[in-house]
Design a protein around this motif. Structure first.
Motif, PDB file in Angstrom:
ATOM      1  N   PRO A   1      -0.771  -0.204   1.185  1.00 51.98           N
ATOM      2  CA  PRO A   1      -2.167   0.362   1.341  1.00 51.98           C
ATOM      3  C   PRO A   1      -3.029  -0.846   0.952  1.00 51.98           C
ATOM      4  N   GLU A   2      -4.263  -0.738   1.415  1.00 53.37           N
ATOM      5  CA  GLU A   2      -5.464  -1.844   1.107  1.00 53.37           C
ATOM      6  C   GLU A   2      -5.880  -1.564  -0.366  1.00 53.37           C
ATOM      7  N   THR A   3      -6.347  -2.243  -1.115  1.00 48.93           N
ATOM      8  CA  THR A   3      -6.758  -2.021  -2.545  1.00 48.93           C
ATOM      9  C   THR A   3      -7.992  -0.882  -2.453  1.00 48.93           C
ATOM     10  N   GLY A   4      -7.719   0.059  -3.401  1.00 49.78           N
ATOM     11  CA  GLY A   4      -8.675   1.337  -3.273  1.00 49.78           C
ATOM     12  C   GLY A   4      -8.031   2.383  -2.491  1.00 49.78           C
TER      13      GLY A   4
ATOM     14  N   TYR B   1      -2.006   5.130  -2.914  1.00 55.38           N
ATOM     15  CA  TYR B   1      -1.019   4.537  -3.247  1.00 55.38           C
ATOM     16  C   TYR B   1      -1.035   3.064  -3.410  1.00 55.38           C
ATOM     17  N   TRP B   2      -1.956   2.301  -3.381  1.00 53.61           N
ATOM     18  CA  TRP B   2      -2.073   0.586  -3.337  1.00 53.61           C
ATOM     19  C   TRP B   2      -1.428   0.455  -4.815  1.00 53.61           C
ATOM     20  N   ARG B   3      -1.953   1.036  -5.962  1.00 53.81           N
ATOM     21  CA  ARG B   3      -1.425   0.956  -7.262  1.00 53.81           C
ATOM     22  C   ARG B   3      -0.012   0.979  -7.149  1.00 53.81           C
ATOM     23  N   ALA B   4       0.630   2.042  -6.750  1.00 50.98           N
ATOM     24  CA  ALA B   4       1.858   2.432  -6.818  1.00 50.98           C
ATOM     25  C   ALA B   4       2.684   1.174  -6.024  1.00 50.98           C
TER      26      ALA B   4
ATOM     27  N   TYR C   1       6.081   3.575   0.139  1.00 58.13           N
ATOM     28  CA  TYR C   1       4.798   2.567  -0.356  1.00 58.13           C
ATOM     29  C   TYR C   1       4.497   1.562   0.536  1.00 58.13           C
ATOM     30  N   ALA C   2       5.080   1.724   1.556  1.00 54.86           N
ATOM     31  CA  ALA C   2       4.535   0.651   2.656  1.00 54.86           C
ATOM     32  C   ALA C   2       4.857   1.195   4.161  1.00 54.86           C
TER      33      ALA C   2
END
Length: 172
Positions: free
Chosen positions: A60-63, A66-69, A116-117
């Motif tokens: 996921p793109e920033t924001g 799940y981008w932080r995960a 996560y991807a």
């Protein structure tokens, strides 16, 4: 790329992609940063700092949800570990696109397995048949188990988010 290079980083077969504007290279270094889930910086003796885009996983793109995960999951895999990369092209952001190995394991594949991807299908021609199968099966298994981003009813793929942002719109 020789079969020996592919075996050295645990991929089994060479990738099928043609090199980009630079000659392919393999290097091992220490991960020094990853600001998101599919880009890392490694410090190497031979090439200095190498900015690496994982070849087959798209997080996921920033924001986005799940981008932080995704970032943190990648960080757990690479922090303090020797990271070997086989880089075969540069992307539009001037990052080296590379197959990555940490102790013989592919961290991009692990991100897909953990939910996560996404498997970056649009670059399937740059992967060997085993990699394509592994990534495809990992994504399907994560969907079936509703892991990570697949626990959401309709997760927005990062390539759709990038298109929206490019046109000045927001993504979720």
């Amino acid at each position: 790329m020789t079969v020996m290079l592919a075996l050295a980083i645990g991929l089994g077969q060479p990738a099928l992609a043609k090199p980009g504007p630079h000659a392919p290279f393999e290097v091992t270094g220490k991960a020094i940063k990853n600001h998101d889930g599919d880009t890392i910086k490694i410090q190497t003796a031979e090439h200095g700092v190498v900015v690496v885009r994982l070849s087959a996983a798209d997080t996921p793109e920033t924001g986005q949800a799940y981008w932080r995960a995704a970032r943190d999951a990648l960080r757990r895999q690479i922090t303090g570990q020797p990271v070997t990369v086989w880089c075969y092209k540069r992307d539009r952001h001037d990052r080296n696109v590379c197959h990555v190995s940490v102790h013989g394991k592919d961290p991009g594949l692990a991100l897909v397995q953990q939910g996560y991807a996404w498997y970056a299908h649009m670059f399937a021609s740059e992967l060997n048949s085993e990699m394509r199968r592994n990534y495809s099966e990992a994504e399907e298994a994560a969907k079936q188990r509703r892991l990570g981003l697949w626990s959401e009813p309709n997760p927005m793929p990062p390539w759709e988010c990038r298109k929206l942002r490019k046109s000045g719109q927001k993504c979720r």
